[in-house]
Design an enzyme around this catalytic site. Structure first.
Site, PDB file in Angstrom:
ATOM      1  N   HIS A  62       0.853  -1.365   0.139  1.00 36.06           N
ATOM      2  CA  HIS A  62      -0.109  -0.036  -0.016  1.00 36.06           C
ATOM      3  C   HIS A  62       0.762   1.334  -0.075  1.00 36.06           C
ATOM      4  O   HIS A  62       1.953   1.209   0.497  1.00 36.06           O
ATOM      5  CB  HIS A  62      -1.091   0.124   1.115  1.00 36.06           C
ATOM      6  CG  HIS A  62      -2.016  -1.005   1.160  1.00 36.06           C
ATOM      7  ND1 HIS A  62      -3.173  -0.801   1.921  1.00 36.06           N
ATOM      8  CD2 HIS A  62      -2.203  -2.061   0.323  1.00 36.06           C
ATOM      9  CE1 HIS A  62      -3.961  -1.791   1.588  1.00 36.06           C
ATOM     10  NE2 HIS A  62      -3.388  -2.644   0.612  1.00 36.06           N
ATOM     11  N   GLU A  73       0.851   3.876   1.736  1.00 33.86           N
ATOM     12  CA  GLU A  73       1.106   4.528   3.117  1.00 33.86           C
ATOM     13  C   GLU A  73       2.195   3.896   3.642  1.00 33.86           C
ATOM     14  O   GLU A  73       3.144   4.485   4.150  1.00 33.86           O
ATOM     15  CB  GLU A  73       0.066   4.452   4.004  1.00 33.86           C
ATOM     16  CG  GLU A  73      -1.061   5.538   3.565  1.00 33.86           C
ATOM     17  CD  GLU A  73      -2.230   4.765   2.720  1.00 33.86           C
ATOM     18  OE1 GLU A  73      -3.360   5.442   2.735  1.00 33.86           O
ATOM     19  OE2 GLU A  73      -1.872   3.818   1.949  1.00 33.86           O
ATOM     20  N   CYS A 107      -5.968   2.570   5.796  1.00 30.67           N
ATOM     21  CA  CYS A 107      -6.841   1.095   6.037  1.00 30.67           C
ATOM     22  C   CYS A 107      -5.984   0.955   7.502  1.00 30.67           C
ATOM     23  O   CYS A 107      -5.037   1.587   7.883  1.00 30.67           O
ATOM     24  CB  CYS A 107      -6.615   0.088   5.238  1.00 30.67           C
ATOM     25  SG  CYS A 107      -4.978  -0.662   4.979  1.00 30.67           S
ATOM     26  N   CYS A 127      -2.367   0.102   7.431  1.00 32.02           N
ATOM     27  CA  CYS A 127      -1.309   1.314   7.280  1.00 32.02           C
ATOM     28  C   CYS A 127      -1.657   2.145   8.410  1.00 32.02           C
ATOM     29  O   CYS A 127      -0.422   2.817   8.765  1.00 32.02           O
ATOM     30  CB  CYS A 127      -1.887   1.979   6.012  1.00 32.02           C
ATOM     31  SG  CYS A 127      -1.721   1.051   4.405  1.00 32.02           S
TER      32      CYS A 127
END
Length: 232
Positions: free
Chosen positions: A56, A58, A86, A89
């Protein structure tokens, strides 16, 4: 520079990066980490390119920021995301003690604040202060329309389906902040309460009933589109 002006500039950069992610056949997720008015790291999702669902934006940005700054403590940094981080993260955000989190599109179903409240949980930092930093300052809804436009332009059907399912939120205004999530929770509670009252009423409701058949077509299309962006 005024902080609100800088925040807007960095969110615009996130929106640009999310559009670039689409061109690289990724879902439109992007992230920027800043410190003292300068960009430390900027990334997009690399789930498809790396064949790894954990890649992801992040997480990649946090990893890069630690490498560049030579330390794990990012308490003097702000992280910007076009979509609410999410839970996966959100935990590294808490563990690296990032001081501020700014995002455009809220995620009531998957968000690390509005759904699971990892970002706002004080208990984990009180019980394990050696590991987790204090809850960061959070601003939500900044430049929502610009961020949403990238998703809508990329695939209008997918965007419609995930909004219909409640996966991504539609704030009332661009400059909404932390109270955005509170308003959404209260609105959902109010809607449930009204629904129960309507069911108990002897009068016939004029509200149309949405059946499984009504949502099957957009849902199937959304699933088919999403599968293209998951590692095989």
């Amino acid at each position: 520079m005024d902080r609100s002006v800088f925040d807007s500039q960095m969110m615009r950069r996130c929106v640009e990066l999310s559009a670039a992610a689409v061109r690289q056949r990724e879902l439109p997720f992007a992230c920027v980490i800043c410190r003292d008015g300068e960009i430390v790291a900027e990334t997009i999702n690399r789930v498809v390119q790396d064949g790894d669902v954990t890649r992801h934006a992040e997480i990649l940005a946090i990893s890069e920021a630690q490498r560049i700054l030579g330390r794990s403590d990012l308490s003097d940094c702000t992280i910007y995301s076009n979509v609410e981080p999410c839970p996966m993260c959100a935990f590294p955000i808490r563990e690296t003690r990032i001081g501020r989190v700014v995002y455009a599109i809220s995620s009531p179903m998957m968000g690390g604040l509005s759904k699971w409240d990892v970002l706002g949980d004080n208990e984990i930092s009180n019980v394990m202060p050696e590991v987790f930093g204090d809850a960061p300052e959070v601003a939500a809804g900044l430049q929502y329309r610009e961020a949403a436009a990238v998703w809508r332009k990329w695939n209008p059907v997918f965007w419609l389906a995930i909004r219909f399912r409640g996966c991504l939120a539609d704030p009332a205004k661009d400059d909404a902040h932390l109270t955005l999530q509170v308003r959404q929770r209260n609105r959902r509670k109010k809607q449930k309460s009204q629904s129960r009252q309507t069911c108990g009423s002897t009068q016939h409701s004029r509200t149309p009933v949405v059946t499984q058949e009504d949502t099957a077509a957009p849902g199937m299309l959304a699933n088919a589109i999403y599968r293209q962006f998951r590692p095989t």
